[in-house]
Design a protein around this motif. Structure first.
Motif, PDB file in Angstrom:
ATOM      1  N   ALA A  23      31.221  42.587  37.368  1.00 47.87           N
ATOM      2  CA  ALA A  23      32.157  42.255  36.388  1.00 47.87           C
ATOM      3  C   ALA A  23      33.493  42.923  36.529  1.00 47.87           C
ATOM      4  O   ALA A  23      33.303  44.218  36.281  1.00 47.87           O
ATOM      5  CB  ALA A  23      31.739  42.109  34.788  1.00 47.87           C
ATOM      6  N   ALA A  24      34.596  42.550  36.965  1.00 42.29           N
ATOM      7  CA  ALA A  24      35.687  43.144  36.963  1.00 42.29           C
ATOM      8  C   ALA A  24      36.853  43.174  35.503  1.00 42.29           C
ATOM      9  O   ALA A  24      36.662  42.024  34.975  1.00 42.29           O
ATOM     10  CB  ALA A  24      36.594  42.803  38.077  1.00 42.29           C
ATOM     11  N   SER A  25      37.046  44.076  35.346  1.00 44.67           N
ATOM     12  CA  SER A  25      37.993  44.192  34.044  1.00 44.67           C
ATOM     13  C   SER A  25      39.250  45.025  34.249  1.00 44.67           C
ATOM     14  O   SER A  25      39.615  45.889  35.167  1.00 44.67           O
ATOM     15  CB  SER A  25      37.220  44.578  32.705  1.00 44.67           C
ATOM     16  N   GLY A  26      40.052  44.919  33.125  1.00 46.91           N
ATOM     17  CA  GLY A  26      41.427  45.794  33.174  1.00 46.91           C
ATOM     18  C   GLY A  26      42.615  45.161  33.896  1.00 46.91           C
ATOM     19  O   GLY A  26      42.915  44.036  33.565  1.00 46.91           O
ATOM     20  N   SER A  27      43.440  45.897  34.884  1.00 50.42           N
ATOM     21  CA  SER A  27      44.626  45.246  35.305  1.00 50.42           C
ATOM     22  C   SER A  27      44.547  44.421  36.033  1.00 50.42           C
ATOM     23  O   SER A  27      44.949  44.409  37.270  1.00 50.42           O
ATOM     24  CB  SER A  27      45.768  46.348  35.487  1.00 50.42           C
TER      25      SER A  27
END
Length: 115
Positions: A23-27
């Motif tokens: 799972a990718a998160s952030g900008s």
């Protein structure tokens, strides 16, 4: 900054299956690609599978026909379904993503294939 969280590793018997998630998160504005690499003890890291934003996939010859990479764009999550696992698949599996031309790596998840 982009963060990647992997899950799904573990111990499995030869011939078994596992599914890894990343799972990718952030900008995150535009994910160009997501994929998985692995590193076995004493060996160099190798690309296992990758998927582009357009859905094109690439696999290492050693996993073709056994592993399937997929992606849920709405969740910014990639999956690696691993079937017919072999002892030689034992490694630390690292998720990566390319966002706006920059690469990011996860911390890795251990996969052990052993009877």
């Amino acid at each position: 900054q982009v963060q990647l969280v992997e899950s799904g590793g573990g111990l499995v018997q030869p011939g078994g299956s596992l599914r890894l998630s990343c799972a990718a998160s952030g900008s995150i504005f535009s994910i160009n690609a997501m994929g998985w690499s692995r590193q076995a003890p004493g060996k160099e890291r190798e690309l296992v599978a990758a998927i582009t934003s357009g859905g094109s996939t690439h696999y290492a010859d050693s996993v073709k026909g056994r592993f399937t990479i997929s992606r849920d764009g709405a969740k910014n999550t990639a999956y690696l379904q691993m079937n017919s696992l072999k002892p030689e698949d034992t490694a630390v599996y690292f998720c990566y993503t390319v966002v706006a031309g920059s690469g990011y790596w996860g911390q890795g998840t251990h996969v052990t294939v052993s009877s």
